[in-house]
Scaffold this active site. Structure first.
Site, short mmCIF file in Angstrom:
data_model
loop_
_atom_site.label_atom_id
_atom_site.label_comp_id
_atom_site.label_asym_id
_atom_site.label_seq_id
_atom_site.Cartn_x
_atom_site.Cartn_y
_atom_site.Cartn_z
N GLU A 1 0.82 -1.21 0.00
CA GLU A 1 0.00 0.00 0.00
C GLU A 1 0.85 1.26 0.00
O GLU A 1 0.54 2.24 -0.70
CB GLU A 1 -0.94 -0.01 1.20
CG GLU A 1 -2.13 -0.93 1.08
CD GLU A 1 -1.78 -2.40 1.28
OE1 GLU A 1 -2.64 -3.26 1.03
OE2 GLU A 1 -0.63 -2.69 1.71
N HIS B 1 -10.08 -6.68 8.78
CA HIS B 1 -10.67 -6.26 7.51
C HIS B 1 -11.97 -5.48 7.68
O HIS B 1 -12.65 -5.19 6.69
CB HIS B 1 -10.99 -7.48 6.63
CG HIS B 1 -9.82 -8.34 6.33
ND1 HIS B 1 -9.26 -9.21 7.24
CD2 HIS B 1 -9.08 -8.47 5.19
CE1 HIS B 1 -8.25 -9.85 6.69
NE2 HIS B 1 -8.12 -9.41 5.45
#
Length: 324
Positions: A58, A127
């Protein structure tokens, strides 16, 4: 009827068609069609130059997006979930959000970052968290939370016109929800007056955003059966916060309940409550109530996950407390 997911796809297609500088990058956005299926079919339509699969880093691909934006492109960076965005927080906070200020206005970063947010699909703690408050805290960013099919379609293009970075949170629980798809030229206001009255009412203001808007609307339906008219406000933008719409609604109803899928401490609900106290204290006829996610990591087990999240029953209970 169109699903929230399909509306996002249409928004991407429209942006790619309208501006050659626009491209999408992120993990699995190409051949796989996106972790949640939002970019399905776009690789075949636009090719690998504009639909770019990235390595699983990321920090690296958000950094690449920042560089592309500075160089004149209009990148859309997809981060798989809000939790994973923390791996790029240095890039977002220390680079994207600050460069205009630190360069004396010489360097803008017209970058759009999309990420899935929230719980409700049994994806467990790593998540499922709602981290909107992290980003709404940062000067230099604009933070959006589309809760409807219309906004899913109509928020992306104005976000791409912003000369500064925009973060868009897409609630995981809404991808399969459906509604009427707006016309291609529909544009949602993402400025300081962006909040919308989703349901008018006179007895209590219920402020929500993202996935909790539908929780609030369901609660309003239940409250109407007991002759309590709840006015539901959809924030739509979290930074900037539409203070005028919130204060105006409280001025009509004189009571406030805030629904937030984030944790209650130092969150969006706390900011809305503090803003209301600062601007409309003498309009309140009862204490403000917050309905937030339980102060725990999101559980995996379905019943525990449901118990941790704001529910329409909890909103109804909070409203009864303030109108009694």
């Amino acid at each position: 009827m169109t699903t929230y997911r399909q509306a996002l796809t249409e928004a991407l297609r429209e942006a790619l068609d309208r501006d050659e500088r626009v491209f999408l990058m992120g993990e699995d956005v190409g051949a796989y069609g996106g972790c949640f299926g939002v970019s399905r079919g776009l690789l075949d339509a636009y090719g690998p130059r504009r639909i770019r699969d990235t390595p699983l880093s990321e920090s690296a691909f958000v950094g690449a997006g920042i560089g592309a934006a500075i160089a004149g492109m209009r990148p859309i960076v997809e981060i798989m979930t809000g939790n994973f965005s923390l791996l790029a927080l240095d890039q977002i906070l220390n680079n994207a959000a600050t460069l205009r200020h630190m360069s004396g206005g010489q360097i803008g970063v017209p970058l759009v970052i999309r990420m899935a947010t929230g719980a409700g699909r049994q994806l467990a703690a790593q998540h499922s968290h709602s981290l909107e408050a992290f980003y709404a805290h940062l000067p230099g960013l604009r933070v959006l939370s589309p809760a409807t099919v219309t906004d899913a379609r109509a928020m992306l293009w104005p976000a791409l016109q912003d000369p500064d970075p925009v973060v868009i949170f897409e609630p995981i629980a809404l991808y399969n929800s459906s509604g009427e798809l707006p016309a291609p030229d529909t544009v949602t206001d993402i400025g300081i007056d962006a909040a919308a009255i989703s349901r008018p009412g006179s007895d209590v203001t219920v402020v929500a955003y993202g996935g909790t808007l539908h929780t609030a609307l369901a609660a309003a339906d239940r409250l109407a059966e007991t002759d309590i008219a709840a006015e539901v406000v959809d924030l739509r933008t979290l930074r900037p916060l539409d203070t005028d719409t919130i204060v105006g609604s409280v001025g009509r109803t004189h009571r406030l309940v805030i629904v937030d899928e984030g944790w209650g401490r130092v969150g969006i609900a706390a900011e809305v409550a503090a803003t209301t106290i600062e601007h409309a204290y003498y309009e309140l006829d009862a204490p403000i109530r917050r309905v937030c996610t339980a102060d725990v990591p999101i559980p995996y087990a379905r019943r525990l996950e449901e118990a941790a999240l704001p529910s329409s029953a909890a909103v109804v209970e909070a409203v009864h407390a303030v109108v009694s």
